[in-house]
Design a protein around this motif. Structure first.
Motif, mmCIF file in Angstrom:
data_model
loop_
_atom_site.group_PDB
_atom_site.id
_atom_site.type_symbol
_atom_site.label_atom_id
_atom_site.label_comp_id
_atom_site.label_asym_id
_atom_site.label_seq_id
_atom_site.Cartn_x
_atom_site.Cartn_y
_atom_site.Cartn_z
ATOM 1 N N LEU A 353 0.837 -1.200 0.000
ATOM 2 C CA LEU A 353 0.000 0.000 0.000
ATOM 3 C C LEU A 353 0.869 1.246 0.000
ATOM 4 C CD1 LEU A 353 -2.711 -1.028 2.622
ATOM 5 C CD2 LEU A 353 -2.854 -1.159 0.122
ATOM 6 N N SER A 354 0.370 2.313 -0.578
ATOM 7 C CA SER A 354 1.124 3.564 -0.645
ATOM 8 C C SER A 354 1.477 4.057 0.756
ATOM 9 C CB SER A 354 0.316 4.636 -1.376
ATOM 10 O OG SER A 354 0.258 4.370 -2.760
ATOM 11 N N GLY A 355 2.765 4.320 0.949
ATOM 12 C CA GLY A 355 3.237 4.871 2.213
ATOM 13 C C GLY A 355 3.479 3.873 3.312
ATOM 14 N N ALA A 356 3.167 2.598 3.087
ATOM 15 C CA ALA A 356 3.282 1.612 4.164
ATOM 16 C C ALA A 356 4.679 1.024 4.280
ATOM 17 C CB ALA A 356 2.266 0.486 3.954
ATOM 18 N N ASP A 357 5.436 0.965 3.160
ATOM 19 C CA ASP A 357 6.734 0.298 3.142
ATOM 20 C C ASP A 357 7.852 1.292 2.835
ATOM 21 O OD1 ASP A 357 6.174 -3.102 2.132
ATOM 22 O OD2 ASP A 357 4.737 -1.712 2.990
ATOM 23 N N LEU A 358 9.006 1.077 3.459
ATOM 24 C CA LEU A 358 10.200 1.875 3.211
ATOM 25 C C LEU A 358 11.349 0.947 2.842
ATOM 26 C CD1 LEU A 358 10.063 4.261 6.328
ATOM 27 C CD2 LEU A 358 9.195 4.718 4.021
ATOM 28 N N TRP A 359 12.308 1.522 2.085
ATOM 29 C CA TRP A 359 13.479 0.747 1.664
ATOM 30 C C TRP A 359 14.549 1.730 1.220
ATOM 31 C CZ3 TRP A 359 13.986 0.571 -3.968
ATOM 32 C CH2 TRP A 359 15.151 -0.080 -4.390
ATOM 33 N N VAL A 360 15.798 1.455 1.555
ATOM 34 C CA VAL A 360 16.919 2.307 1.156
ATOM 35 C C VAL A 360 17.654 1.654 0.001
ATOM 36 C CG1 VAL A 360 19.086 3.364 1.858
ATOM 37 C CG2 VAL A 360 17.156 3.333 3.445
ATOM 38 N N GLU A 361 17.671 2.340 -1.165
ATOM 39 C CA GLU A 361 18.466 1.860 -2.299
ATOM 40 C C GLU A 361 19.868 2.441 -2.189
ATOM 41 O OE1 GLU A 361 18.248 0.873 -7.009
ATOM 42 O OE2 GLU A 361 16.569 1.901 -6.044
ATOM 43 N N THR A 362 20.862 1.618 -2.394
ATOM 44 C CA THR A 362 22.252 2.004 -2.086
ATOM 45 C C THR A 362 23.072 2.389 -3.306
ATOM 46 O OG1 THR A 362 22.897 -0.336 -2.200
ATOM 47 C CG2 THR A 362 22.289 0.538 -0.032
ATOM 48 N N ASP A 363 22.511 2.358 -4.524
ATOM 49 C CA ASP A 363 23.338 2.594 -5.720
ATOM 50 C C ASP A 363 22.804 3.729 -6.581
ATOM 51 O OD1 ASP A 363 21.046 1.327 -6.617
ATOM 52 O OD2 ASP A 363 22.091 0.120 -8.127
ATOM 53 N N CYS A 364 22.411 4.827 -5.942
ATOM 54 C CA CYS A 364 21.847 5.959 -6.670
ATOM 55 C C CYS A 364 22.908 7.028 -6.943
ATOM 56 C CB CYS A 364 20.683 6.576 -5.902
ATOM 57 S SG CYS A 364 19.321 5.411 -5.631
ATOM 58 N N SER A 365 22.612 7.901 -7.905
ATOM 59 C CA SER A 365 23.499 8.997 -8.280
ATOM 60 C C SER A 365 22.813 10.327 -7.990
ATOM 61 C CB SER A 365 23.848 8.920 -9.773
ATOM 62 O OG SER A 365 24.434 7.677 -10.085
ATOM 63 N N ALA A 366 23.598 11.393 -8.075
ATOM 64 C CA ALA A 366 23.067 12.727 -7.789
ATOM 65 C C ALA A 366 21.951 13.102 -8.756
ATOM 66 C CB ALA A 366 24.187 13.762 -7.851
ATOM 67 N N ILE A 380 9.832 4.925 -0.908
ATOM 68 C CA ILE A 380 8.557 4.759 -0.226
ATOM 69 C C ILE A 380 7.586 4.069 -1.176
ATOM 70 C CG2 ILE A 380 6.676 5.932 0.979
ATOM 71 C CD1 ILE A 380 8.599 8.337 1.336
ATOM 72 N N SER A 381 6.858 3.078 -0.675
ATOM 73 C CA SER A 381 5.909 2.372 -1.539
ATOM 74 C C SER A 381 4.845 3.337 -2.055
ATOM 75 C CB SER A 381 5.252 1.217 -0.779
ATOM 76 O OG SER A 381 4.595 1.685 0.395
ATOM 77 N N SER A 382 4.535 3.186 -3.346
ATOM 78 C CA SER A 382 3.553 4.068 -3.976
ATOM 79 C C SER A 382 2.867 3.326 -5.114
ATOM 80 C CB SER A 382 4.225 5.325 -4.526
ATOM 81 O OG SER A 382 3.309 6.082 -5.297
ATOM 82 N N ASP A 383 1.544 3.312 -5.104
ATOM 83 C CA ASP A 383 0.823 2.658 -6.194
ATOM 84 C C ASP A 383 0.711 3.560 -7.416
ATOM 85 O OD1 ASP A 383 -1.072 4.507 -5.356
ATOM 86 O OD2 ASP A 383 -2.407 3.008 -4.470
ATOM 87 N N ARG A 384 1.273 4.761 -7.356
ATOM 88 C CA ARG A 384 1.268 5.670 -8.501
ATOM 89 C C ARG A 384 2.534 5.550 -9.346
ATOM 90 N NH1 ARG A 384 -2.674 9.638 -8.201
ATOM 91 N NH2 ARG A 384 -3.825 9.707 -6.234
#
Length: 405
Positions: A353-366, A380-384
């Motif tokens: 569900l939107s906003g219910a789950d969190l997760w940190v991605e470790t391989d992002c760029s600026a 953040i989880s989002s159904d959109r």
């Protein structure tokens, strides 16, 4: 074999009782606070137990219902020895209130077994069960009406191959609390260090069904392990006014390797007016190992449910093939289930569900691309969003390009 009455002083058999009530014993034993259930009463060395011993469950139940009739002022404890014993029944009414405790010799030693239902209880109060297994071919326990009970170090099994004499049938229930209109008031049940299982119904396989009653589960496990093919498969189903509160409990719904079927495989299903609370528990729903595509849902909540509240509960959700894995399904207003997945360079393979789950991605760029950079970004989880995740750092869906200047 009829109950035997023995002389406590001399240890000599006085009589074998055969009254109109098939399991009645003499008046001498009609108010005994403790009786024994043994495969061999003659082997008992304790004088009191030997004087109040039954060798079949049918004799014991008949005596309880027709002669002893325990009540709050005069409860009954039954010391059940090793071996397999038949169906246990308690039905409130006709002077019977409940107030019976069955205390076995351990889960592996004492088994109450029946090819259909191993234990039937209707409205009995303050029932106690300890250190034994209850195993039925269709259901382990079938409880109707009000009443109350406690279960300590007990295993309850529906679809037990030994009880059924072979593979499970199409419909299997571990614990089945049935009272669709709550006419007798809500029953209340407590479980401590106990396990409830449904092992294999291929049309319906439900580990724990609660309807009207309130259940508190401390430690232990509730599971549904499917048959083949996989039909309606749920570890927990909460029907109208059914309530489960679990603490430190493993709730598991899984399939056997190579199984086929339509599923889905569901951990907890909260239906109309149902209530689910879980704290320090785990909901593990896995279709892994099945053939083909099979959907898996951790927690599903109906729009007209009361609430599902699971802070501090872990989740594992695995689909089979191209099936969808969904941690939460239902209206956000009814689900209070925050969850933080482990940090990774790839998103969790689940929807939520939107906003219910969190997760940190470790391989992002600026620039916001998460495909080999060194920055951590909170998702953040989002159904959109196409892949179900919103990047809190960029303010856009994960890996969505920045708008043109």
């Amino acid at each position: 074999m009829k109950p035997r009455i023995r002389s406590v002083a001399g240890g000599l058999a006085l009589a074998s009782v055969a009254l109109a009530v098939p399991s009645a014993v003499s008046a001498q034993a009609s108010d005994a606070p403790v009786v024994a259930l043994r495969k061999d009463c003659d082997a008992l060395t304790d004088a009191f137990e030997s004087a109040h011993c039954f060798s079949t469950m049918a004799d014991l139940v008949g005596w309880i219902q027709n002669v002893r009739k325990p009540n709050e002022a005069s409860p009954l404890t039954v010391l059940v020895g090793p071996g397999e014993f038949g169906l246990f029944r308690c039905s409130a009414g006709g002077g019977v209130e409940g107030f019976v405790t069955l205390r076995g010799a351990g889960r592996e030693a004492t088994r109450i077994v029946d090819g259909f239902v191993a234990m039937e209880v209707t409205g009995c109060r303050k029932m106690g069960f300890q250190d034994l297994t209850v195993a039925g071919g269709w259901a382990g326990v079938f409880w109707t009406g009000g009443g109350s009970s406690s279960w300590t170090n007990v295993e309850v099994i529906g679809g037990d191959a030994r009880a059924n004499g072979g593979p499970a049938g199409p419909y299997v229930f571990g614990w089945y609390d049935f009272d669709p209109v709550c006419a007798a008031g809500r029953a209340l049940h407590y479980f401590f260090s106990s396990k409830v299982s449904a092992l294999g119904g291929f049309v319906q396989n439900l580990g724990f069904v609660a309807e009207c009653a309130e259940h508190w589960f401390y430690g232990g496990e509730i599971q549904a392990l499917s048959g083949d093919p996989v039909g309606t498969q749920k570890a927990v189903e909460l029907r109208p006014r059914g309530e489960l509160r679990s603490f430190g409990t493993a709730i598991r719904s899984g399939v056997k390797p190579g199984a086929t079927g339509s599923g889905p495989v569901v951990g907890v299903d909260v239906l109309r007016d149902g209530t689910f609370h879980a704290h320090g528990s785990i909901v593990n729903t896995s279709a892994g190992g099945a053939q083909g595509d099979l959907e898996a849902v951790g927690l599903r909540v109906a729009p007209d449910a009361q609430i599902a509240h699971t802070p501090g509960t872990a989740f594992v959700v695995r689909a089979a093939g191209q099936g969808t894995a969904t941690r939460l399904a239902g209206p956000s207003a009814k689900v209070q289930s925050p969850f933080l997945w482990q940090a990774s360079d790839a998103p969790p393979a689940v929807r939520s569900l939107s906003g219910a789950d969190l997760w940190v991605e470790t391989d992002c760029s600026a620039d916001g691309a998460c495909d080999g950079g060194l920055q951590p970004h909170l998702m953040i989880s989002s159904d959109r969003c196409p892949d179900g995740w919103f990047d809190a750092v960029t303010g856009r869906c994960r890996n969505e390009p920045a708008p043109a200047p």
